[in-house]
Scaffold this active site. Structure first.
Site, short mmCIF file in Angstrom:
data_model
loop_
_atom_site.label_atom_id
_atom_site.label_comp_id
_atom_site.label_asym_id
_atom_site.label_seq_id
_atom_site.Cartn_x
_atom_site.Cartn_y
_atom_site.Cartn_z
N ASN A 213 1.66 18.16 -1.16
CA ASN A 213 1.17 17.17 -2.13
C ASN A 213 -0.31 16.92 -1.87
O ASN A 213 -0.91 17.58 -1.04
CB ASN A 213 2.00 15.88 -2.03
N LYS A 344 15.18 0.56 2.69
CA LYS A 344 14.85 1.21 3.96
C LYS A 344 14.74 0.20 5.11
O LYS A 344 14.38 0.56 6.23
CB LYS A 344 13.55 2.01 3.83
O1 PMT Z 1 -3.53 10.58 2.54
P1 PMT Z 1 -4.43 9.99 1.45
O2 PMT Z 1 -5.09 11.08 0.63
O3 PMT Z 1 -5.41 9.00 2.00
O4 PMT Z 1 -3.48 9.22 0.43
C1 PMT Z 1 -2.81 8.08 0.86
C2 PMT Z 1 -1.37 8.04 0.31
C3 PMT Z 1 -1.44 7.95 -1.21
C4 PMT Z 1 -0.59 9.31 0.71
C5 PMT Z 1 -0.69 6.76 0.93
O5 PMT Z 1 -1.42 5.64 0.52
C6 PMT Z 1 0.75 6.64 0.47
O6 PMT Z 1 1.06 6.05 -0.54
N1 PMT Z 1 1.71 7.21 1.26
C7 PMT Z 1 3.11 7.28 0.95
C8 PMT Z 1 3.35 8.26 -0.16
C9 PMT Z 1 4.82 8.47 -0.40
O7 PMT Z 1 5.33 9.48 0.01
O8 PMT Z 1 5.46 7.48 -0.92
P2 PMT Z 1 7.05 7.52 -1.22
O9 PMT Z 1 7.24 6.43 -2.16
O10 PMT Z 1 7.50 8.87 -1.59
O11 PMT Z 1 7.72 7.20 0.19
C10 PMT Z 1 7.97 5.87 0.63
C11 PMT Z 1 7.87 5.77 2.13
O12 PMT Z 1 8.90 6.54 2.76
C12 PMT Z 1 6.56 6.25 2.70
O13 PMT Z 1 6.18 5.38 3.74
C13 PMT Z 1 6.90 7.64 3.25
O14 PMT Z 1 6.11 7.97 4.40
C14 PMT Z 1 8.36 7.48 3.64
N2 PMT Z 1 9.18 8.71 3.51
C15 PMT Z 1 9.33 9.31 2.31
C16 PMT Z 1 10.14 10.41 2.20
C17 PMT Z 1 10.76 10.92 3.36
N3 PMT Z 1 11.53 12.00 3.28
N4 PMT Z 1 10.58 10.32 4.54
C18 PMT Z 1 9.81 9.21 4.64
O15 PMT Z 1 9.63 8.67 5.73
#
Ligand code: PMT
Length: 399
Positions: A213, A344
């Site tokens: 991504n 979570k």
């Molecule tokens: O890295 P940059 O370019 O500075 O950009 C920052 C960012 C946009 C990546 C950051 O600000 C951000 O939003 N990170 C989380 C992105 C994301 O994957 O969001 P999500 O809604 O899919 O996941 C929610 C949470 O669960 C996140 O904390 C993620 O780390 C965690 N997760 C998700 C999927 C997974 N299989 N395991 C996880 O731990």
């Protein structure tokens, strides 16, 4: 990374070593960041670089002689010492380290440093054998015990041709340490172990292709840096990342979501706070081909689910450790983020939206809405990711 240190007063000592020329570059960066710099050179330093160069770069007269006729009535080493917000010596020779450790004040630099009550930063540079000499090491230990900050020398080929530790730390590292000391005296995370994740995961399709991504790692690295500056013991688990990681931060590089899972689970065992800014791929190719898949043989890819690292952390540690998640959405930001927090078992979630200019992936800025367990929301303005990181840490402290 650049900092705003406008108006800060830096007393910059240069002692005699081949690395003295690098001090010009450090001072130039400090000036560009808004600081006022006054330079003191030892006699030996003047053999390596002309005082005129330092005078021109710092835009101030260079002090070198204790008994030079003063321009105005003042006791120069005392007025310089009390003027400074921070005192730096770079490069610092074995000689100046020895003088500082044993209380010798016999020239402009050593007398001024002796009279100076401001925080001190020492960046040693010398031949490896000299650096490793037990007397030098003892002197360095004395100075560290007295609270002086050190920027450790690097290993590599030295000017004398020897290979080993003793090369002046990089200009960037010394610049960053000076800014850190000037801007972050607040050490409110001392004694806390913080695990931070950053960057995107890479899920292999074959040896040349993968699913990932847009995450650059900048948000996660900014959090790791802010926590480190504030005194925390930080472990950064970092996927695909283009952000510059400070050398002093303990970093575990990972590739896939499953690698990240293993690293985070191990690092979290003794952590107090876990902050997951990484963009983890929810799916991976069911199998990664051993050889490059030929054109026409990859019309579709079967996917398998990756572990949800944060959800597992929630199951294991909810109520025992502080858990902070991120949430990247394109619609219903607050509602979806709060649902994730509940699902979570998190204490706090930082929600960012792809629909807001300057927020989310890649850039140096972000806009986040922080939501806590009670559902209370706090939205930031558009800010540098480092500032956003500090806002998140402030909130972590509050909860
Ligand atoms: O890295 P940059 O370019 O500075 O950009 C920052 C960012 C946009 C990546 C950051 O600000 C951000 O939003 N990170 C989380 C992105 C994301 O994957 O969001 P999500 O809604 O899919 O996941 C929610 C949470 O669960 C996140 O904390 C993620 O780390 C965690 N997760 C998700 C999927 C997974 N299989 N395991 C996880 O731990």
């Amino acid at each position: 990374m650049r900092f705003d240190i406008s108006g800060k007063k830096i007393l910059f000592g240069v002692s005699g070593g081949i690395a003295a020329y690098k001090a010009l570059e450090i001072i130039s960066l400090l000036k560009k960041s808004g600081a006022e710099v006054k330079v003191i050179m030892t006699k030996a330093a003047c053999e390596f670089v002309s005082p005129l160069s330092f005078q021109t770069i710092s835009q101030n007269m260079v002090a070198r002689d204790m008994f030079e006729e003063p321009k105005a009535w003042e006791v120069r080493h005392i007025s310089l010492a009390s003027w400074a917000d921070v005192a730096v010596v770079a490069p610092a020779t074995a000689n100046i380290c020895g003088k500082l450790a044993t209380g010798i004040a016999d020239d402009m630099l050593s007398t001024t440093l002796m009279a100076c009550k401001a925080p001190k930063i020492i960046a040693p540079a010398m031949n490896t054998a000299m650096y490793e000499n037990p007397i030098v090491q003892k002197n360095i230990r004395i100075l560290k015990d007295l609270g002086m900050e050190f920027v450790e020398p690097e290993s590599g080929i030295l000017a004398c041709g020897d290979v080993g530790k003793g090369r002046l730390a990089s200009v960037e590292d010394i610049y960053e340490k000076i800014c850190q000391v000037l801007l972050f005296s607040k050490k409110d995370f001392i004694g806390k172990k913080v695990v931070v994740t950053a960057g995107g995961t890479i899920e292999k399709i074959d040896p040349v292709r993968y699913i990932t991504n847009h995450s650059s790692g900048k948000m996660g690295v900014a959090i790791a840096r802010a926590a480190y500056y504030r005194g925390a013991d930080v472990t950064l688990v970092c996927g695909n990342c283009s952000a510059e990681i400070p050398k002093n931060i303990d970093t575990i590089k990972v590739e896939s979501a499953r690698d990240m899972y293993d690293a985070v689970m191990t690092a979290s065992e003794d952590a107090d706070i876990i902050i997951k800014a990484a963009a983890v791929a929810d799916y991976r190719p069911e199998t990664a081909a051993e050889n490059k898949i030929k054109k026409g043989k990859m019309e579709s890819i079967s996917l398998a689910s990756n572990p949800d690292i944060l959800a597992e952390l929630g199951e294991k540690y909810s109520g025992k450790k502080k858990l902070v998640g991120f949430c990247m959405e394109t619609e219903n930001l607050e509602k979806n983020a709060y649902q994730k927090l509940k699902k979570k078992g998190l204490d706090l979630i930082a929600a960012n939206s792809l629909n807001e200019d300057g927020a989310g992936f890649k850039g140096d800025t972000n806009i986040i809405t922080l939501i806590d367990k009670s559902g209370e929301c706090q939205k930031t303005d558009l800010k540098d990711k480092f500032e956003i990181a500090n806002i998140i840490l402030d909130k972590v402290k509050e909860i």
